[in-house]
Design a protein around this motif. Structure first.
Motif: not given
Length: 181
Positions: A98-124
């Motif tokens: 759907h996005s049309g993005s040619k890049i994506a970034v996945i990050s996973i980190a533990a912060k303040a007793g939480q597991l945080v996972c992000e997936v980002r793109d530069t699409g529409k």
């Protein structure tokens, strides 16, 4: 003689086409079975599984995927690892479809007793009021584990963020330093 000659040339071509279809189906079945139960999670954990999947996804789809996952991320409960892995899979699938993005970034980190996972793109981006079944599935998956899914989307891209509180014993996601280091 002419009708027999036509059959002799069409049959081998038809058989070759059938063999190709069978090979393609076998490959698809193997891929689907892996996607249903990724053994690499059981064997190596979430960090290695996500890195491997990102490389494979990049190769298959032509989208450059960068991962930011600490080597010190320790093994988590298998249910947590699979939930985060599935959210990443669905997010990357949405980027591809759907996005049309040619890049994506996945990050996973533990912060303040939480597991945080992000997936980002530069699409529409997309209209958040029009969430499909995939996003609803991600929300339910993380909610069952006591977490939440946050999505931000505009014309500059989309960010999917899964946040889950960790049990006290897992809130220290850094491997202890070796006394020999």
């Amino acid at each position: 003689l002419a009708p027999t000659h036509g059959i002799r040339t069409r049959v081998p071509k038809g058989l070759a086409e059938c063999r190709k279809i069978v090979r393609d189906c076998a490959n698809d079945i193997r891929d689907v079975s892996y996607l249903q139960h990724p053994l690499v999670i059981e064997d190596l954990g979430l960090a290695a599984a996500v890195r491997w999947y990102a490389e494979e996804f990049s190769r298959r789809c032509g989208i450059e995927v960068t991962t930011d996952i600490p080597d010190s991320l320790v093994r988590l409960d298998e249910g947590i690892e699979i939930a985060f892995y599935r959210i990443i899979q669905e997010s990357l699938s949405n980027i591809h479809r759907h996005s049309g993005s040619k890049i994506a970034v996945i990050s996973i980190a533990a912060k303040a007793g939480q597991l945080v996972c992000e997936v980002r793109d530069t699409g529409k981006g997309f209209n958040l009021a029009e969430e499909g079944m995939g996003i609803m599935g991600m929300r339910e998956r993380i909610k069952e584990l006591g977490g939440r899914l946050e999505i931000e989307s505009d014309k500059n891209g989309t960010r999917v963020r899964a946040v889950m509180p960790l049990p006290h014993s897992e809130s220290q996601l850094q491997k202890p330093a070796s006394r020999w280091s």
